[in-house]
Design a protein around this motif. Structure first.
Motif, PDB file in Angstrom:
ATOM      1  N   ASN A   1       0.798  -1.241   0.000  1.00  0.00           N
ATOM      2  CA  ASN A   1       0.000   0.000   0.000  1.00  0.00           C
ATOM      3  C   ASN A   1       0.824   1.282   0.000  1.00  0.00           C
ATOM      4  O   ASN A   1       0.371   2.315   0.494  1.00  0.00           O
ATOM      5  N   VAL A   2       2.027   1.241  -0.577  1.00  0.00           N
ATOM      6  CA  VAL A   2       2.862   2.444  -0.554  1.00  0.00           C
ATOM      7  C   VAL A   2       2.334   3.551  -1.465  1.00  0.00           C
ATOM      8  O   VAL A   2       2.792   4.694  -1.375  1.00  0.00           O
ATOM      9  N   ASP A   3       1.396   3.222  -2.337  1.00  0.00           N
ATOM     10  CA  ASP A   3       0.815   4.265  -3.185  1.00  0.00           C
ATOM     11  C   ASP A   3      -0.386   4.938  -2.534  1.00  0.00           C
ATOM     12  O   ASP A   3      -1.005   5.822  -3.136  1.00  0.00           O
ATOM     13  N   GLN A   4      -0.700   4.570  -1.313  1.00  0.00           N
ATOM     14  CA  GLN A   4      -1.890   5.076  -0.625  1.00  0.00           C
ATOM     15  C   GLN A   4      -1.507   6.087   0.461  1.00  0.00           C
ATOM     16  O   GLN A   4      -0.510   5.903   1.166  1.00  0.00           O
ATOM     17  N   TYR A   5      -2.343   7.104   0.617  1.00  0.00           N
ATOM     18  CA  TYR A   5      -2.028   8.152   1.579  1.00  0.00           C
ATOM     19  C   TYR A   5      -3.302   8.899   1.960  1.00  0.00           C
ATOM     20  O   TYR A   5      -4.328   8.792   1.296  1.00  0.00           O
ATOM     21  N   HIS A   6      -3.196   9.647   3.036  1.00  0.00           N
ATOM     22  CA  HIS A   6      -4.287  10.518   3.457  1.00  0.00           C
ATOM     23  C   HIS A   6      -3.863  11.959   3.250  1.00  0.00           C
ATOM     24  O   HIS A   6      -2.721  12.331   3.526  1.00  0.00           O
ATOM     25  N   CYS A   7      -4.778  12.752   2.738  1.00  0.00           N
ATOM     26  CA  CYS A   7      -4.483  14.158   2.543  1.00  0.00           C
ATOM     27  C   CYS A   7      -5.689  14.986   2.971  1.00  0.00           C
ATOM     28  O   CYS A   7      -6.763  14.453   3.262  1.00  0.00           O
ATOM     29  N   GLY A   8      -5.504  16.282   2.999  1.00  0.00           N
ATOM     30  CA  GLY A   8      -6.591  17.178   3.378  1.00  0.00           C
ATOM     31  C   GLY A   8      -6.234  18.597   3.005  1.00  0.00           C
ATOM     32  O   GLY A   8      -5.122  18.890   2.557  1.00  0.00           O
ATOM     33  N   PRO A   9      -7.164  19.505   3.171  1.00  0.00           N
ATOM     34  CA  PRO A   9      -6.917  20.899   2.788  1.00  0.00           C
ATOM     35  C   PRO A   9      -6.009  21.601   3.782  1.00  0.00           C
ATOM     36  O   PRO A   9      -6.031  21.315   4.983  1.00  0.00           O
ATOM     37  N   ILE A  10      -5.215  22.518   3.279  1.00  0.00           N
ATOM     38  CA  ILE A  10      -4.324  23.287   4.142  1.00  0.00           C
ATOM     39  C   ILE A  10      -3.889  24.562   3.419  1.00  0.00           C
ATOM     40  O   ILE A  10      -3.837  24.594   2.177  1.00  0.00           O
ATOM     41  N   TYR A  11      -3.629  25.604   4.174  1.00  0.00           N
ATOM     42  CA  TYR A  11      -2.931  26.766   3.624  1.00  0.00           C
ATOM     43  C   TYR A  11      -1.474  26.574   4.012  1.00  0.00           C
ATOM     44  O   TYR A  11      -1.069  26.872   5.127  1.00  0.00           O
ATOM     45  N   GLY A  12      -0.692  26.048   3.073  1.00  0.00           N
ATOM     46  CA  GLY A  12       0.659  25.602   3.363  1.00  0.00           C
ATOM     47  C   GLY A  12       1.560  26.596   4.068  1.00  0.00           C
ATOM     48  O   GLY A  12       2.259  26.231   5.022  1.00  0.00           O
ATOM     49  N   PRO A  13       1.601  27.872   3.645  1.00  0.00           N
ATOM     50  CA  PRO A  13       2.550  28.810   4.258  1.00  0.00           C
ATOM     51  C   PRO A  13       2.396  28.995   5.760  1.00  0.00           C
ATOM     52  O   PRO A  13       3.373  29.305   6.445  1.00  0.00           O
ATOM     53  N   THR A  14       1.186  28.834   6.294  1.00  0.00           N
ATOM     54  CA  THR A  14       1.000  29.020   7.740  1.00  0.00           C
ATOM     55  C   THR A  14       0.485  27.777   8.450  1.00  0.00           C
ATOM     56  O   THR A  14       0.435  27.740   9.678  1.00  0.00           O
ATOM     57  N   GLY A  15       0.068  26.773   7.681  1.00  0.00           N
ATOM     58  CA  GLY A  15      -0.450  25.548   8.305  1.00  0.00           C
ATOM     59  C   GLY A  15      -1.909  25.608   8.682  1.00  0.00           C
ATOM     60  O   GLY A  15      -2.412  24.698   9.353  1.00  0.00           O
ATOM     61  N   ALA A  16      -2.632  26.646   8.271  1.00  0.00           N
ATOM     62  CA  ALA A  16      -4.062  26.740   8.607  1.00  0.00           C
ATOM     63  C   ALA A  16      -4.840  25.645   7.885  1.00  0.00           C
ATOM     64  O   ALA A  16      -4.570  25.326   6.736  1.00  0.00           O
ATOM     65  N   ASN A  17      -5.819  25.082   8.581  1.00  0.00           N
ATOM     66  CA  ASN A  17      -6.601  23.971   8.043  1.00  0.00           C
ATOM     67  C   ASN A  17      -8.055  24.387   7.849  1.00  0.00           C
ATOM     68  O   ASN A  17      -8.784  24.563   8.823  1.00  0.00           O
ATOM     69  N   PRO A  18      -8.520  24.521   6.601  1.00  0.00           N
ATOM     70  CA  PRO A  18      -9.911  24.927   6.372  1.00  0.00           C
ATOM     71  C   PRO A  18     -10.916  23.805   6.578  1.00  0.00           C
ATOM     72  O   PRO A  18     -12.105  24.058   6.745  1.00  0.00           O
ATOM     73  N   LEU A  19     -10.487  22.576   6.543  1.00  0.00           N
ATOM     74  CA  LEU A  19     -11.279  21.387   6.829  1.00  0.00           C
ATOM     75  C   LEU A  19     -12.676  21.465   6.215  1.00  0.00           C
ATOM     76  O   LEU A  19     -12.835  21.368   5.020  1.00  0.00           O
ATOM     77  N   ASN A  20     -13.709  21.677   7.055  1.00  0.00           N
ATOM     78  CA  ASN A  20     -15.093  21.613   6.571  1.00  0.00           C
ATOM     79  C   ASN A  20     -15.512  22.806   5.716  1.00  0.00           C
ATOM     80  O   ASN A  20     -16.568  22.763   5.073  1.00  0.00           O
ATOM     81  N   ILE A  21     -14.716  23.865   5.695  1.00  0.00           N
ATOM     82  CA  ILE A  21     -15.052  25.006   4.840  1.00  0.00           C
ATOM     83  C   ILE A  21     -15.165  24.554   3.392  1.00  0.00           C
ATOM     84  O   ILE A  21     -15.985  25.073   2.623  1.00  0.00           O
ATOM     85  N   VAL A  22     -14.369  23.557   3.002  1.00  0.00           N
ATOM     86  CA  VAL A  22     -14.325  23.158   1.596  1.00  0.00           C
ATOM     87  C   VAL A  22     -15.613  22.473   1.142  1.00  0.00           C
ATOM     88  O   VAL A  22     -15.788  22.256  -0.061  1.00  0.00           O
ATOM     89  N   ASN A  23     -16.498  22.127   2.059  1.00  0.00           N
ATOM     90  CA  ASN A  23     -17.783  21.538   1.684  1.00  0.00           C
ATOM     91  C   ASN A  23     -18.939  22.516   1.860  1.00  0.00           C
ATOM     92  O   ASN A  23     -20.102  22.119   1.815  1.00  0.00           O
ATOM     93  N   ASN A  24     -18.625  23.784   2.046  1.00  0.00           N
ATOM     94  CA  ASN A  24     -19.681  24.759   2.351  1.00  0.00           C
ATOM     95  C   ASN A  24     -19.600  26.012   1.490  1.00  0.00           C
ATOM     96  O   ASN A  24     -19.866  27.116   1.955  1.00  0.00           O
TER      97      ASN A  24
END
Length: 494
Positions: free
Chosen positions: A274-297
């Motif tokens: 399973n080396v081709d498998q991974y978990h990812c999610g939304p982020i504002y990379g420069p500061t590490g902010a996580n919008p999480l559920n905003i992306v579904n709204n």
């Protein structure tokens, strides 16, 4: 008192300076230990490694925990801190009922597309409750139960609560405190660079480590536990195994997860899965902010102001789409005041504010789009087409479709535009283990003396996972391995 992730990291790093005295640890310049002084050597001070060390000490074993950094610095301290249970005392206190280990397993297999090793997953599902009760009763970890996470939206979630935030940081510090009470020896700034083996049997029996003093060897009687996490921060390995889409993702968690789970084990010919498998999610990379559920709204657009993905997908798939379908891995959520005020989004907006990630606000779409640097006419056309389809109940006729069961139109000022990227959270691949946490070789034989737990192990996850399952599996298998070693040291009837 609460702390941000960055504040927690700094605080923990300062605390680690005194950890040698406070925790009975050995500084990096310590000399090599005498052969077989330890029963088991554990690599990595995350949830799995710390749980294994504490349980081993409770079992009367002598564990040695090695951490390459000056403090626990893996994904555990970045985690929200959810673990899962189906019928715990915490759930009973909240009158949460109707769940079972068997249903947990069915959900596990569904979310992993049936490609997780069912035997391995069953161990987690059937031992999750006992593990949470042990973490609370023996280790002093407190949980807030009753929250519903993303699919399947059942109240299995148990959030670690306490003085520090996020919950993963509280989990690590509480387990470290328990390790101190039990006299567990921990060596920080000690990096494992190779596994050692018995010349006659081939069994793993120690590690070669690197410190500022140089190289030395440490032996153990019953082997080594890989609790190092995966390879999510090793760009070469991510590119090799996952591809360029994953390689251009900023890291959502620890920057030191470098693939020791695979590289250390390779000389022993493990079965890597399973080396081709991974978990990812939304982020504002420069500061590490996580919008999480905003992306579904709201409405998700690219830098041309055009929709390119279904806002009704999980944030994992949306994040993959951003990385794969936009040239620079950047997308923008357009949200109106009604969407902004959804209660579940409060923490997400606070994260953006706290980490100073930009949110472009305008009393009109024109104003917001101009501030975000997006083409105004394209944004207005996209929002107009979207609103008309949603108002008519025809979200599935859009291109791409919108599959949200109750999608909202974006009409009420002010308007908010949130930039984000697809970010790498954790990898799922590694050496395949059996139900005792033992690593298997390419012929499915046990590699004596080699164990893997948490994200260092392969076989448990594929494509996606139920929120909270990663910390849960790390803790469960940490206990499983410690109990296995206890049984090996004290055979039945002796």
């Amino acid at each position: 008192m609460t702390t941000s992730r960055r504040e927690f990291f700094k605080t923990a790093a300062m605390g680690a300076v005194g950890a040698g005295a406070a925790f009975g640890t050995v500084a990096a310049e310590a000399k090599a230990a005498a052969p077989s002084k330890y029963d088991i050597i554990i690599l990595g001070a995350g949830c799995g490694g710390l749980t294994c060390a504490v349980r081993a000490a409770e079992n009367g074993l002598k564990p040695l925990l090695l951490e390459k950094m000056a403090m626990p610095a893996g994904n555990t301290i970045y985690a929200a801190g959810f673990l899962l249970g189906v019928n715990t005392s915490f759930q009973k206190a909240k009158n949460v009922q109707g769940d079972s280990a068997e249903q947990f397993l069915k959900d596990w297999m569904k979310v992993t597309q049936g490609k997780a090793d069912e035997k391995l997953a069953r161990v987690v599902c059937e031992n999750a409750d006992a593990t949470l009760e042990w973490l609370h009763g023996y280790c002093g970890i407190n949980f807030a139960a009753g929250s519903k996470l993303v699919w399947p939206m059942l109240s299995r979630a148990h959030l670690v609560v306490g003085e520090h935030k996020p919950g993963g940081g509280e989990l690590a510090l509480t387990l470290m405190k328990k390790a101190k009470e039990l006299g567990v020896e921990i060596r920080f700034n000690t990096k494992a660079v190779a596994l050692l083996s018995d010349e006659k049997t081939g069994a793993v029996n120690g590690v070669r480590v690197k410190t500022k003093e140089g190289l030395s060897e440490i032996h153990s009687k019953f082997g080594v536990v890989l609790a190092t996490g995966g390879f999510s921060a090793n760009q070469a390995m991510v590119t090799q195994y996952i591809g360029s889409g994953g390689a251009k993702m900023p890291i959502r968690g620890s920057r030191i997860i470098a693939g020791e789970n695979i590289n250390l084990a390779l000389p022993f010919m493990p079965k890597i899965v399973n080396v081709d498998q991974y978990h990812c999610g939304p982020i504002y990379g420069p500061t590490g902010a996580n919008p999480l559920n905003i992306v579904n709204n709201g409405i998700c657009v690219n830098d041309k102001g055009e929709r390119f993905t279904d806002e009704g997908q999980t944030y994992v798939q949306m994040s993959r789409d951003v990385a794969a379908m936009t040239k620079a891995n950047w997308a923008y959520m357009i949200v109106d005041q009604t969407g902004h005020d959804v209660p579940i989004l409060a923490n997400d907006w606070e994260s953006y504010k706290r980490t100073k990630a930009p949110v472009y606000v305008g009393q009109t779409l024109d104003e917001a789009a101009e501030k975000a640097g997006l083409p105004v006419d394209a944004v207005k056309a996209t929002v107009k087409a979207y609103n008309e389809a949603i108002a008519a109940g025809k979200g599935k006729t859009l291109t791409p479709v919108n599959t949200l069961p109750k999608a909202r139109t974006v009409e009420k000022a002010p308007f908010y535009i949130v930039p984000f990227q697809g970010g790498m959270t954790a990898t799922f691949g590694g050496p395949l283990i059996n139900v005792k946490g033992q690593v298997l070789d390419t012929e499915n034989h046990v590699i004596d003396g080699l164990f893997a737990i948490g994200n260092a192990a392969g076989g448990l996850f594929y494509d996606n996972y139920i929120g909270g399952a990663q910390l849960t599996s790390a803790a469960v298998y940490g206990i499983v391995v410690a109990d296995f070693v206890k049984a090996a040291k004290t055979p039945a009837g002796k």
